[in-house]
Design a protein around this motif. Structure first.
Motif, PDB file in Angstrom:
ATOM      1  N   ASP A 245       0.972  -1.133  -0.088  1.00 48.99           N
ATOM      2  CA  ASP A 245       0.099  -0.094  -0.041  1.00 48.99           C
ATOM      3  C   ASP A 245       0.819   1.361  -0.191  1.00 48.99           C
ATOM      4  O   ASP A 245       1.913   1.186  -0.177  1.00 48.99           O
ATOM      5  CB  ASP A 245      -0.915  -0.149   1.220  1.00 48.99           C
ATOM      6  N   GLU A 246       0.329   2.523   0.164  1.00 48.50           N
ATOM      7  CA  GLU A 246       0.815   3.755   0.030  1.00 48.50           C
ATOM      8  C   GLU A 246       2.185   3.797   1.144  1.00 48.50           C
ATOM      9  O   GLU A 246       3.183   4.408   1.115  1.00 48.50           O
ATOM     10  CB  GLU A 246       0.202   4.898   0.164  1.00 48.50           C
ATOM     11  N   ASP A 247       2.057   3.179   2.350  1.00 46.20           N
ATOM     12  CA  ASP A 247       2.816   3.204   3.430  1.00 46.20           C
ATOM     13  C   ASP A 247       3.827   2.121   3.385  1.00 46.20           C
ATOM     14  O   ASP A 247       5.005   2.104   4.135  1.00 46.20           O
ATOM     15  CB  ASP A 247       2.065   3.012   4.829  1.00 46.20           C
ATOM     16  N   THR A 248       3.878   1.341   2.366  1.00 43.19           N
ATOM     17  CA  THR A 248       4.817   0.058   2.253  1.00 43.19           C
ATOM     18  C   THR A 248       6.028   0.782   1.462  1.00 43.19           C
ATOM     19  O   THR A 248       5.928   1.368   0.631  1.00 43.19           O
ATOM     20  CB  THR A 248       4.440  -1.047   1.512  1.00 43.19           C
ATOM     21  N   THR A 249       7.281   0.344   1.940  1.00 39.02           N
ATOM     22  CA  THR A 249       8.391   0.672   1.426  1.00 39.02           C
ATOM     23  C   THR A 249       9.019  -0.386   0.570  1.00 39.02           C
ATOM     24  O   THR A 249       9.177  -1.672   1.120  1.00 39.02           O
ATOM     25  CB  THR A 249       9.775   0.946   2.338  1.00 39.02           C
ATOM     26  N   VAL A 250       8.961  -0.228  -0.843  1.00 38.20           N
ATOM     27  CA  VAL A 250       9.168  -1.353  -1.627  1.00 38.20           C
ATOM     28  C   VAL A 250      10.994  -1.234  -2.148  1.00 38.20           C
ATOM     29  O   VAL A 250      11.308  -0.264  -2.937  1.00 38.20           O
ATOM     30  CB  VAL A 250       8.441  -1.359  -3.155  1.00 38.20           C
TER      31      VAL A 250
END
Length: 428
Positions: A245-250
């Motif tokens: 999601d938007e808060d995940t760091t990929v």
């Protein structure tokens, strides 16, 4: 009017065809808009160039894709190209050489998707003779390159070469360390048998000098297609597929899944990151190769997304949809993927050499550490900042590479080939 430009114009009038001299004499203001080198080029004969390579698009690797851009650029300048390469199952739709010579191919051990060309001397020799090139440029030093070198030498055709892959270093990662010295000896002989070798970076130039290459070396850099690679390729659908999601760091890696790329370092660092933070993180690996099965069995690999090989828009979307690019390879001659990641709006974590050294600004557009310092590289991964900071750094990275197109590398390559032809004339 710029005085330096006027002086240069007057100094080089003899290089300009008569009708341009007349034009500039009566329209001096117009002269500012032109580069006199362009008019000198009008007098330079276009070259007939035989390009010999054992890798070619649509194969997915930095050598094949860079060579494609250089060939397209040369052909657009009016040069004629004979392409000598192994046969492939798929065709490249982006470039059509003026002439082509296809030899049988053999899969490379551990890289079944890539081939080396059979040393079909008669076929290669006849193709070179029929095309009558001004220069033969050998991209790869395998059996096909060796054959082309002898075919060109037998006809007194000037030869240049390219150095793109550190094969002598790869052998260390395949339990073949005993081959390092013999391979170095062969590469030294091969490049010294050519009149000039093109290298993609200063680091590669120094490496060749260290193991005894004495022929002239010249840097032919790399460019980036900023229309293809851009943060505008962001895909919410792809991130959803990754479970991000938007808060995940990929964290993203792109390249071969092979032991010399040291992807295990990235997996170990990612596992440590997952165990030491409450934030949501993902590691996405784009690419395929002989090390994939081993990597998939590593501890923590069940939390890693293996995307396989991607190209075109799919690859561009993968870059733009991540947050940071991580790269642990120590055997790059350049590292095109770093430029692609920066153009896509990603901050970079890599060793301080080759492409990263040239283009990444430490703590501004990424983090660099001394080559070989795995502990420091891991620490940078463990200390990755929040997504807002990464986004800001990525935007700066994208801004920094906007002017790095393929025009300058094409010009560098073109001038290298002219130099080979001219030096050959001086020796005869």
């Amino acid at each position: 009017m710029n005085k330096t430009y006027v002086d240069r114009l007057q100094y080089r009038q003899q290089d300009i065809p008569e009708y341009f001299r007349f034009y500039f004499k009566h329209n001096k203001k117009k002269a500012i808009a032109f580069d006199i080198d362009l008019f000198r080029d009008l007098k330079e004969p276009r070259l007939r160039i035989a390009i010999v390579t054992e890798t070619w698009a649509p194969e997915i690797n930095g050598v094949a894709l860079s060579l494609l851009q250089l060939c397209k650029g040369l052909q657009s300048q009016g040069h004629k190209i004979l392409l000598i390469r192994p046969k492939q199952k798929k065709s490249c739709l982006e470039f059509q050489p003026n002439k082509e010579c296809l030899v049988n191919g053999q899969s490379i051990p551990k890289y079944p998707e890539m081939k080396f060309g059979w040393p079909q001397y008669l076929k290669v020799s006849q193709a070179i003779e029929a095309f009558s090139p001004d220069v033969v440029h050998i991209v790869t030093e395998g059996p096909l390159g060796f054959t082309a070198l002898h075919a060109a030498k037998s006809r007194c055709i000037p030869v240049s070469s390219g150095f793109h892959s550190q094969f002598q270093e790869f052998s260390r990662f395949f339990d073949l360390a005993f081959l390092v010295k013999p391979i170095q000896k062969y590469l030294k002989w091969f490049h010294n048998a050519t009149q000039l070798t093109c290298v993609p970076s200063r680091d590669t130039e120094l490496a060749l000098r260290e193991f005894g290459v004495t022929c002239p070396l010249t840097i032919v850099g790399r460019g980036i297609d900023t229309q293809r690679f851009s943060s505008q390729r962001y895909s919410a659908k792809l991130r959803q597929q990754w479970g991000a999601d938007e808060d995940t760091t990929v964290l993203l890696y792109v390249g071969r899944l092979s032991s010399e790329k040291e992807i295990n370092v990235l997996i170990d660092a990612f596992s440590e990151l997952r165990n030491s933070t409450q934030r949501k993180v993902k590691l996405v690996l784009v690419g395929d190769g002989p090390d994939r099965a081993r990597l998939e069995k590593m501890q923590g690999a069940d939390h890693i997304i293996f995307m396989g090989s991607l190209s075109g828009i799919q690859l561009a979307e993968a870059y733009a949809s991540a947050n940071v690019f991580v790269f642990a390879s120590q055997v790059e001659t350049f590292g095109n993927v770093v430029l692609e990641a920066m153009a896509s709006g990603l901050a970079i974590i890599a060793y301080d050499y080759a492409c990263a050294q040239l283009h990444v600004k430490h703590q501004q557009t990424g983090w660099l550490c001394p080559i070989g310092n795995i502990k420091q590289l891991t620490l940078h991964i463990l200390e990755i900042p929040d997504n807002a900071t990464l986004r800001s750094m990525g935007q700066q990275a994208m801004h920094d590479v906007q002017t790095i197109g393929w025009q300058q590398p094409v010009q560098q390559f073109e001038q290298a080939l002219y130099r080979v032809k001219q030096d050959s004339k001086l020796l005869t």
